[in-house]
Scaffold this motif. Structure first.
Motif, short mmCIF file in Angstrom:
data_model
loop_
_atom_site.label_atom_id
_atom_site.label_comp_id
_atom_site.label_asym_id
_atom_site.label_seq_id
_atom_site.Cartn_x
_atom_site.Cartn_y
_atom_site.Cartn_z
N ASN A 121 1.24 -1.19 0.21
CA ASN A 121 0.17 0.17 0.00
C ASN A 121 0.79 1.38 0.48
O ASN A 121 1.74 1.28 0.51
N PRO A 122 0.41 2.35 -0.76
CA PRO A 122 1.06 3.76 -0.89
C PRO A 122 1.33 4.57 0.26
O PRO A 122 -0.20 4.24 0.86
N VAL A 123 1.94 4.21 0.83
CA VAL A 123 2.00 4.81 1.72
C VAL A 123 3.49 6.56 1.73
O VAL A 123 4.69 7.00 0.96
N LEU A 124 3.03 7.36 2.66
CA LEU A 124 4.23 8.77 2.62
C LEU A 124 5.19 8.44 3.52
O LEU A 124 5.57 8.84 4.88
N SER A 125 6.52 8.28 3.42
CA SER A 125 7.20 8.00 3.98
C SER A 125 8.05 8.78 5.23
O SER A 125 8.06 9.34 5.87
#
Length: 155
Positions: free
Chosen positions: A53-57
């Motif tokens: 799942n895309p996340v903002l690191s």
């Protein structure tokens, strides 16, 4: 705190400070595609996949990644190069600074959405800022890539 994280298929066990953000942790392990842009979760440059799942690191603490699987652009070279060719062909690459985060989101979208409409594509990618392209070339690249993937699946 000691964390164990799988990054691009390789397991790491490290001690991290409680306030270390995932972006810094990943860059310390050679994941230089993960870029620092706004540090306010608004630009999408630092996008990675956590358990697909895309996340903002920049807005995830490294300790939250304990026991998780993280994939960066370095771990998706084949897919990134494939979509990147469409992006370049349509002039959507220009300076390239936003490309890693943008590509990570497009690759996640392709897995999540089947036959997305233009509005669904725009909604999915609304957190990716690009100061060069005006987004039209990126939309053309995405649509051509989606057509290509659909034809590939039909084979």
């Amino acid at each position: 705190m000691i964390i164990t994280v799988k990054i691009n298929g390789k397991t790491y066990k490290d001690e991290v400070a409680p306030d270390t953000v995932l972006l810094d942790y990943l860059r310390s392990h050679g994941c230089y595609s993960v870029k620092r842009g706004c540090e306010t979760s608004n630009c999408g440059l630092c996008t990675v996949h956590m358990n697909s799942n895309p996340v903002l690191s920049c807005s995830v603490l490294a300790v939250r990644a304990d026991g998780q699987e993280i994939t960066t652009l370095e771990g998706l070279q084949k897919e990134a190069e494939e979509f990147g060719a469409f992006l370049a062909d349509e002039g959507g690459e220009q300076c390239g600074f936003c490309s890693p985060g943008f590509i990570m989101n497009v690759l996640a979208m392709v897995k999540e959405l089947k036959n997305p409409t233009d509005e669904e594509i725009k909604k999915y990618l609304e957190g990716n800022l690009c100061r060069c392209t005006g987004y039209q070339s990126q939309m053309r690249a995405i649509k051509k890539y989606l057509d290509f993937k659909q034809k590939e699946e039909q084979k």
